[in-house]
Scaffold this active site. Structure first.
Site, PDB file in Angstrom:
ATOM      1  N   HIS A 100      -8.968 -36.503 -31.190  1.00  0.00           N
ATOM      2  CA  HIS A 100     -10.261 -35.959 -31.617  1.00  0.00           C
ATOM      3  C   HIS A 100     -10.247 -34.436 -31.506  1.00  0.00           C
ATOM      4  O   HIS A 100      -9.376 -33.846 -30.865  1.00  0.00           O
ATOM      5  CB  HIS A 100     -11.401 -36.505 -30.756  1.00  0.00           C
ATOM      6  CG  HIS A 100     -11.364 -35.999 -29.348  1.00  0.00           C
ATOM      7  ND1 HIS A 100     -10.420 -36.410 -28.429  1.00  0.00           N
ATOM      8  CD2 HIS A 100     -12.146 -35.095 -28.700  1.00  0.00           C
ATOM      9  CE1 HIS A 100     -10.631 -35.800 -27.287  1.00  0.00           C
ATOM     10  NE2 HIS A 100     -11.654 -34.977 -27.411  1.00  0.00           N
ATOM     11  N   ASP A 102     -13.277 -31.568 -30.417  1.00  0.00           N
ATOM     12  CA  ASP A 102     -14.549 -31.682 -29.697  1.00  0.00           C
ATOM     13  C   ASP A 102     -15.748 -31.468 -30.613  1.00  0.00           C
ATOM     14  O   ASP A 102     -15.828 -30.482 -31.353  1.00  0.00           O
ATOM     15  CB  ASP A 102     -14.598 -30.676 -28.538  1.00  0.00           C
ATOM     16  CG  ASP A 102     -13.581 -31.026 -27.463  1.00  0.00           C
ATOM     17  OD1 ASP A 102     -13.318 -32.225 -27.267  1.00  0.00           O
ATOM     18  OD2 ASP A 102     -13.040 -30.095 -26.842  1.00  0.00           O
ATOM     19  N   ARG A 260     -15.192 -28.532 -17.756  1.00  0.00           N
ATOM     20  CA  ARG A 260     -14.949 -28.002 -19.110  1.00  0.00           C
ATOM     21  C   ARG A 260     -16.139 -27.181 -19.564  1.00  0.00           C
ATOM     22  O   ARG A 260     -17.287 -27.585 -19.358  1.00  0.00           O
ATOM     23  CB  ARG A 260     -14.708 -29.148 -20.086  1.00  0.00           C
ATOM     24  CG  ARG A 260     -14.035 -28.715 -21.377  1.00  0.00           C
ATOM     25  CD  ARG A 260     -13.962 -29.833 -22.381  1.00  0.00           C
ATOM     26  NE  ARG A 260     -15.154 -29.841 -23.201  1.00  0.00           N
ATOM     27  CZ  ARG A 260     -15.457 -30.787 -24.086  1.00  0.00           C
ATOM     28  NH1 ARG A 260     -14.651 -31.810 -24.242  1.00  0.00           N
ATOM     29  NH2 ARG A 260     -16.550 -30.713 -24.793  1.00  0.00           N
TER      30      ARG A 260
HETATM   31  C1  SIN Z   1     -11.512 -33.586 -23.545  1.00  0.00           C
HETATM   32  O1  SIN Z   1     -12.088 -32.507 -23.529  1.00  0.00           O
HETATM   33  O2  SIN Z   1     -11.449 -34.280 -24.554  1.00  0.00           O
HETATM   34  C2  SIN Z   1     -10.801 -34.022 -22.285  1.00  0.00           C
HETATM   35  C3  SIN Z   1      -9.413 -33.509 -22.260  1.00  0.00           C
HETATM   36  C4  SIN Z   1      -8.685 -33.903 -21.011  1.00  0.00           C
HETATM   37  O3  SIN Z   1      -9.286 -34.473 -20.094  1.00  0.00           O
HETATM   38  O4  SIN Z   1      -7.489 -33.633 -20.935  1.00  0.00           O
END
Ligand code: SIN
Length: 269
Positions: A100, A102, A260
């Site tokens: 995906h 984001d 994040r």
């Molecule tokens: C994400 O932002 O899709 C998670 C990525 C990850 O946990 O490595």
């Protein structure tokens, strides 16, 4: 440390590890500019041994754009623009364990994301990143021509309804070009993904599913990828406009944890 980033490219198509910078310190305009240039060139950049706090995390994220609030996942206490990325023995799902980019569901999908992990399983928990520039370039000219001008729907409802089981809430759903042009580099990339994209506009269901399935298989080609093995206090910053990623959940019941931030982008063209 002098004021030049050390940059080690990890593959021909995508990814670089960056050293000779301390992201816990205030960064000069020159270093910020070098970081911006690095992400434009390598699409995803990695750092080791950067024990940042929440304020430092946001400060580095803002080099690339204003921080946005996630439409489906609540921010952590005191920081509505930071989401926890966490999995442990009680987890029923993890964020991002499929290919995906984001929040392509947003009207203005994010430019990029910056993930900091402080706790890492003994083995596993890697993240794979795939270059959608390389994926586009590898299509035949006839297929590139066919896809140009098509648009696809990106719907977050099926994603978050399945995760949260609450069908009363509505999430973003928007239409974007199947092939987009990067606003800084001017390069073309594939902009459909198996998480959010539901259909190509103007095609029959069978045609849409056939083309999307072909593209989803195509973007999984290891030739377009870099694989990052995390250590405690590693960071990845990626450009969502020209990459996809996949967080591998091969470490259950161990814990993997961090935070994040997501940086604002623009309407894809
Ligand atoms: C994400 O932002 O899709 C998670 C990525 C990850 O946990 O490595």
């Amino acid at each position: 440390m002098n004021n030049k980033l050390q940059i080690k490219a990890l593959t021909q198509n995508i990814g670089a590890e960056i050293s000779n910078v301390d992201l816990t310190e205030e960064l000069s305009a020159d270093i910020r500019s070098q970081l911006f240039d690095a992400i434009m060139e390598y699409q995803v950049i990695f750092f080791r041994d950067q024990p940042i706090n929440h304020e430092q995390h946001k400060e580095v994220g803002r080099i690339f754009g204003d921080l946005i609030i996630h439409p489906g996942v609540a921010g952590i206490e005191g920081h509505e623009d930071i989401v926890a990325i966490h999995a442990d023995k009680d987890s029923k799902y993890v964020a991002g364990d499929n290919w995906h980019t984001d929040l392509s569901c947003n009207a203005e999908p994010p430019m990029g994301s910056m993930l900091y992990l402080h706790t890492i399983p003994d083995i596993g928990g890697d993240t794979l990143f795939s270059s959608m520039y390389a994926a586009y370039d590898a299509l035949s000219p006839r297929m590139q021509e066919y896809l140009s001008g098509l648009e696809a729907e990106h719907d977050a409802n099926h994603v978050y309804h399945a995760i949260f089981g609450d069908y009363s809430k509505t999430y973003p759903c928007n239409v974007h070009p199947v092939i987009r042009t990067h606003p800084v580099t001017g390069k073309k990339s594939i902009y459909v993904n198996s998480s959010y994209t539901t259909r190509i506009m103007g095609l029959s269901k069978t045609e849409s599913e056939g083309i999307l399935t072909m593209l989803y298989n195509h973007v999984k080609d290891p030739n377009f990828q870099v694989r990052f093995t995390w250590q405690p206090d590693s960071i990845a910053i990626w450009d969502n406009r020209c990459t996809q990623h996949f967080a591998v959940w091969d470490y259950f019941p161990q814990t993997r944890s961090g935070y994040r931030v997501t940086m604002a982008g623009e309407k894809p063209e």
